[in-house]
Scaffold this active site. Structure first.
Site, PDB file in Angstrom:
ATOM      1  N   HIS A   5      -0.628  -7.521  -0.708  1.00  0.00           N
ATOM      2  CA  HIS A   5      -0.353  -8.317  -1.741  1.00  0.00           C
ATOM      3  C   HIS A   5      -0.941  -9.651  -2.108  1.00  0.00           C
ATOM      4  O   HIS A   5      -1.479 -10.051  -0.184  1.00  0.00           O
ATOM      5  CB  HIS A   5       0.665  -8.490  -2.376  1.00  0.00           C
ATOM      6  N   SER A  22       0.008  -0.100  -5.212  1.00  0.00           N
ATOM      7  CA  SER A  22       0.008  -0.900  -6.289  1.00  0.00           C
ATOM      8  C   SER A  22      -1.110  -2.293  -6.411  1.00  0.00           C
ATOM      9  O   SER A  22      -1.266  -3.155  -6.509  1.00  0.00           O
ATOM     10  CB  SER A  22       1.560  -2.375  -5.313  1.00  0.00           C
ATOM     11  N   ASP A  57       6.947 -10.341  -6.375  1.00  0.00           N
ATOM     12  CA  ASP A  57       7.369  -9.201  -5.162  1.00  0.00           C
ATOM     13  C   ASP A  57       8.839  -9.640  -4.442  1.00  0.00           C
ATOM     14  O   ASP A  57       8.969  -9.448  -3.478  1.00  0.00           O
ATOM     15  CB  ASP A  57       6.171  -9.281  -3.721  1.00  0.00           C
TER      16      ASP A  57
END
Lengths: 180, 167
Positions: free
Chosen positions: A96, A57, A123
């Site tokens: 992230h 990701s 998210d």
């Protein structure tokens, strides 16, 4: 065949004192590894000072198998920082980027929204049920540096545990049969 | 003393130490690069400015972003992640940072660009504070190396403001 014969002979000729010495040496190695790990936790201020990237990701920046070095300071979280957070109910931490930050004036509490660079959506779907923002206590550290490819060892050992057992078995055999 | 095991062990240890040293030096060499990036952002249009059904303000705008980030690339750079965020203050929140647009620049040639784009991520406030609000637009960049320390910085451009009434 000769190797197996040698191994069997050396196992038969083990003396108690030698065995104890080897067990203590092994214990020292394991303990020093543990000491280094705990010291890293203290120095970086993060509960997991090194993490392995498991998903795609954050590509192309972080590929699967890279390891990230984390640091956690008292400084406030700001947009753009790559944070590692854990969600209640999920044990694997996620790495992230923070894209939205709202910091309260009085209490210094902060609401953070994150998104993986390679994901199309943010998210919110990964957070716990009904949770819209991350708070400071969810965040375990900020990524400050990285090394490529080194984390593949961990991924292989987690996804194919048979390799882990083979490695530990071979190490154990080596320790027992070495003459010093 | 000269068995295969010992030799393999010594070779592997030396290889790993040398590799770690090279990675550290590569990362250290980034300190000596001379960096002077530049950027300019204009708001071309406020497309939509209304209050959502939950009660929070939302803005949609079109931006003209031009930047030259070529000096950020060194031989140890894998990519540069660039994003534009709106930063403002509200009575309840000391700081709000909302990312409006981001992109990944994989190579030096792509680092000088000019695009016109509407905001990729929704500009939503926690509340209804956006009417007449003055805000800064900051261009942040995050240099991700091939190995070693990452570093980030930004250019703050103050002086933008939203209209006084909903549209």
């Amino acid at each position: 065949m000769g190797f197996i014969g040698e191994t069997v002979d050396s196992i038969k000729s083990i003396k108690i004192r030698q065995l104890l010495t080897q067990a203590i040496t092994l214990g020292m190695i394991v303990t020093s590894a543990l000491i280094i790990w705990k010291a890293l936790i203290c120095v970086t201020g993060s509960e997991s000072p090194v993490v392995v990237v498991l998903s795609e990701s954050m590509e192309p920046g972080f590929q699967r198998g890279d390891i990230l070095f984390l640091r956690m300071t008292k400084e406030p979280i700001r947009a753009g920082e790559i944070v590692v957070f854990s969600v209640d109910g999920r044990e694997i931490p996620i790495v992230h980027r923070a894209i939205k930050v709202h910091e309260r004036g009085d209490t210094k509490e902060v609401d953070v929204l994150t998104k993986g660079d390679n994901n199309d959506i943010d998210d919110i779907g990964l957070y716990a049920e009904g949770q819209l923002w991350l708070h400071r206590h969810h965040i375990m550290g900020r990524a400050v540096g990285f090394l490529p490819y080194v984390g593949w060892v961990t991924i292989i050992m987690t996804e194919k545990p048979i390799i882990k057992y083979i490695l530990i078995g071979a190490l154990g055999l080596l320790v027992i049969t070495s003459k010093d | 003393m000269h068995t295969f095991g010992y030799r393999a062990n010594a070779l592997l240890t030396f290889a790993i130490t040398a590799l770690a040293f090279i990675c550290a030096i590569a990362s250290f060499s980034d300190k000596f690069s001379n960096q002077n990036p530049s950027a300019e952002i204009q708001i071309l249009n406020i497309n939509r400015f209304k209050k959502q059904s939950h009660g929070n303000d939302e803005v949609s705008l079109t931006l003209d972003i031009s930047a030259d980030l070529q000096s950020l690339f060194t031989w140890n750079t894998k990519q540069v992640f660039v994003f534009v965020a709106a930063e403002y203050e509200t009575p309840k929140n000391f700081l709000n940072q909302v990312s409006l647009w981001d992109a990944i620049i994989p190579a030096k040639e792509d680092a000088k660009f000019r695009i016109q784009v509407s905001n990729k991520y929704r500009f939503i406030d926690q509340g209804q504070n956006l009417r007449g609000k003055e805000f800064n637009l900051t261009l942040h960049w995050h240099v991700m190396p091939k190995t070693g320390k990452m570093f980030a910085d930004k250019i703050v451009m103050p002086g933008y403001s939203l209209p006084d009434a909903y549209r």
